[in-house]
Design an enzyme around this catalytic site. Structure first.
Site, PDB file in Angstrom:
ATOM      1  N   TYR A   1       0.937  -1.142  -0.089  1.00 14.67           N
ATOM      2  CA  TYR A   1       0.013   0.116  -0.020  1.00 14.67           C
ATOM      3  C   TYR A   1       0.967   1.138  -0.112  1.00 14.67           C
ATOM      4  O   TYR A   1       2.026   1.227   0.326  1.00 14.67           O
ATOM      5  CB  TYR A   1      -0.875   0.064   1.061  1.00 14.67           C
ATOM      6  CG  TYR A   1      -0.527  -0.073   2.525  1.00 14.67           C
ATOM      7  CD1 TYR A   1       0.553   0.879   2.899  1.00 14.67           C
ATOM      8  CD2 TYR A   1      -1.137  -0.914   3.431  1.00 14.67           C
ATOM      9  CE1 TYR A   1       0.925   0.838   4.337  1.00 14.67           C
ATOM     10  CE2 TYR A   1      -0.571  -0.875   4.881  1.00 14.67           C
ATOM     11  CZ  TYR A   1       0.295   0.033   5.256  1.00 14.67           C
ATOM     12  OH  TYR A   1       0.548   0.040   6.592  1.00 14.67           O
ATOM     13  N   THR A   2       0.443   2.414  -0.411  1.00 14.79           N
ATOM     14  CA  THR A   2       1.091   3.782  -0.641  1.00 14.79           C
ATOM     15  C   THR A   2       1.466   4.262   0.900  1.00 14.79           C
ATOM     16  O   THR A   2       2.506   4.749   1.016  1.00 14.79           O
ATOM     17  CB  THR A   2       0.507   4.586  -1.491  1.00 14.79           C
ATOM     18  OG1 THR A   2      -0.903   4.690  -0.998  1.00 14.79           O
ATOM     19  CG2 THR A   2       0.372   4.151  -3.000  1.00 14.79           C
TER      20      THR A   2
ATOM     21  N   GLU B   1       2.298  -0.756  -6.350  1.00 15.16           N
ATOM     22  CA  GLU B   1       1.733  -0.118  -5.142  1.00 15.16           C
ATOM     23  C   GLU B   1       0.172   0.232  -5.266  1.00 15.16           C
ATOM     24  O   GLU B   1      -0.187   0.941  -6.450  1.00 15.16           O
ATOM     25  CB  GLU B   1       2.489   1.471  -5.413  1.00 15.16           C
ATOM     26  CG  GLU B   1       3.911   1.426  -5.029  1.00 15.16           C
ATOM     27  CD  GLU B   1       4.149   1.317  -3.308  1.00 15.16           C
ATOM     28  OE1 GLU B   1       2.892   1.608  -2.531  1.00 15.16           O
ATOM     29  OE2 GLU B   1       5.263   1.528  -2.752  1.00 15.16           O
TER      30      GLU B   1
ATOM     31  N   HIS C   1       4.681  -6.872   0.839  1.00 14.38           N
ATOM     32  CA  HIS C   1       5.892  -6.420   1.550  1.00 14.38           C
ATOM     33  C   HIS C   1       6.122  -6.971   2.647  1.00 14.38           C
ATOM     34  O   HIS C   1       7.223  -7.275   2.989  1.00 14.38           O
ATOM     35  CB  HIS C   1       5.633  -4.904   1.396  1.00 14.38           C
ATOM     36  CG  HIS C   1       6.863  -4.210   1.392  1.00 14.38           C
ATOM     37  ND1 HIS C   1       7.251  -2.764   1.537  1.00 14.38           N
ATOM     38  CD2 HIS C   1       8.357  -4.623   1.267  1.00 14.38           C
ATOM     39  CE1 HIS C   1       8.587  -2.511   1.618  1.00 14.38           C
ATOM     40  NE2 HIS C   1       9.261  -3.588   1.302  1.00 14.38           N
TER      41      HIS C   1
ATOM     42  N   ASP D   1       2.784  -3.373   5.103  1.00 17.93           N
ATOM     43  CA  ASP D   1       1.852  -3.458   3.835  1.00 17.93           C
ATOM     44  C   ASP D   1       1.757  -4.553   3.183  1.00 17.93           C
ATOM     45  O   ASP D   1       2.841  -5.496   3.035  1.00 17.93           O
ATOM     46  CB  ASP D   1       2.264  -1.965   3.115  1.00 17.93           C
ATOM     47  CG  ASP D   1       3.599  -2.213   2.573  1.00 17.93           C
ATOM     48  OD1 ASP D   1       4.489  -2.678   3.259  1.00 17.93           O
ATOM     49  OD2 ASP D   1       3.817  -1.965   1.338  1.00 17.93           O
TER      50      ASP D   1
END
Ligand SMILES: [Zn+2]
Length: 257
Positions: A37-38, A101, A146, A156
């Protein structure tokens, strides 16, 4: 700014070139996907950051909440998204993978309750990964979080990311999570053969974990990462029966494949 080049994936609507990439080392094609995720308040801020030479970070793809997909780095180049990490003994995961992302503020906002991922965004991730995995023949069990490759420092895409929906869409490796139940849990400070058995299974699945027989901080972090991905009902880093049963089912699924 739009680059004139066409995206590698038919699912991506445009190519917005990030300068942050290099040569893949030792891999001429990706054999894993790492989802992120960003983790920033807005997608626009995240996109600007991923394209800023000062950030030295990037990803191959960027998926907006409404399902629009943007490519930032060509698939044959090494994007800079994974950082320090390990999976199945491989440490240069940027060279080995495609990075995606997904716009979501993650744990950065309300600490323990990241917002959900909209259906349109999840559908776009499924469509993108269906295309990427088919073209590069990436195995389902190599679609990773990640947090799977860097459990000591990353969370994330988080426990709200719907890996079960990806599985129903034909993406990733999954086993129905075993139900939570009362019973013994392995936790920090425990030692002995049961701890060793859990560590052995996690390492066999791919996590970078030493088999020490001691339930140390790295073991807790890897168990939490496993729970975030595969048994999100309780992410506490304690190896309860449900966690171990779910892990067993995943390993059994690999043997059959
Ligand atoms: Zn990440």
């Amino acid at each position: 700014m739009n680059d004139a080049r066409r995206p590698d994936s038919r699912v991506a609507g445009e190519f917005v070139a990030s300068p942050n990439h290099g040569e893949r080392r030792g891999f001429h094609r990706p054999d894993a996907v790492i989802l992120h995720y960003t983790g920033m308040p807005t997608g626009a801020q995240a996109l600007a950051w991923l394209c800023d030479p000062a950030s030295e970070v990037s990803s191959h793809y960027f998926v907006w909440e409404d399902g629009r997909v943007v490519q930032l780095v060509a698939e044959d180049r090494r994007a800079w998204h994974a950082g320090r990490g390990v999976w199945k003994g491989e440490r240069d995961l940027n060279s080995a993978s495609i990075g995606v992302e997904i716009v979501n503020p993650g744990h950065s906002g309300s600490e323990d309750d990241p917002p959900p991922f909209p259906d349109a965004q999840v559908d776009a991730v499924i469509a993108l990964l269906t295309d990427v995995a088919a073209r590069h023949r990436i195995a389902p069990e190599r679609i990773l979080a990640h947090s799977d490759i860097a459990p000591d420092r990353k969370r994330d895409p988080g426990e709200r990311f719907p890996w079960d929906a990806l599985w129903r869409g034909g993406i990733g490796h999954w086993a129905a999570p075993a139900a939570l139940a009362p019973g013994r849990r392995l936790r920090r400070g425990d030692e002995g053969p049961p701890v060793r058995a859990v560590q052995t299974m996690l390492a066999l699945y791919g996590y970078g974990l030493g088999v020490t027989g001691v339930y140390d901080a790295p073991t807790r972090d890897v168990v939490a990462a496993f729970q975030r991905h595969f048994r999100p009902a309780r992410v506490d880093g304690e190896a309860d029966g449900s966690t171990i049963e779910t892990l067993r089912a995943l390993l059994a699924g690999l043997e059959k494949a």
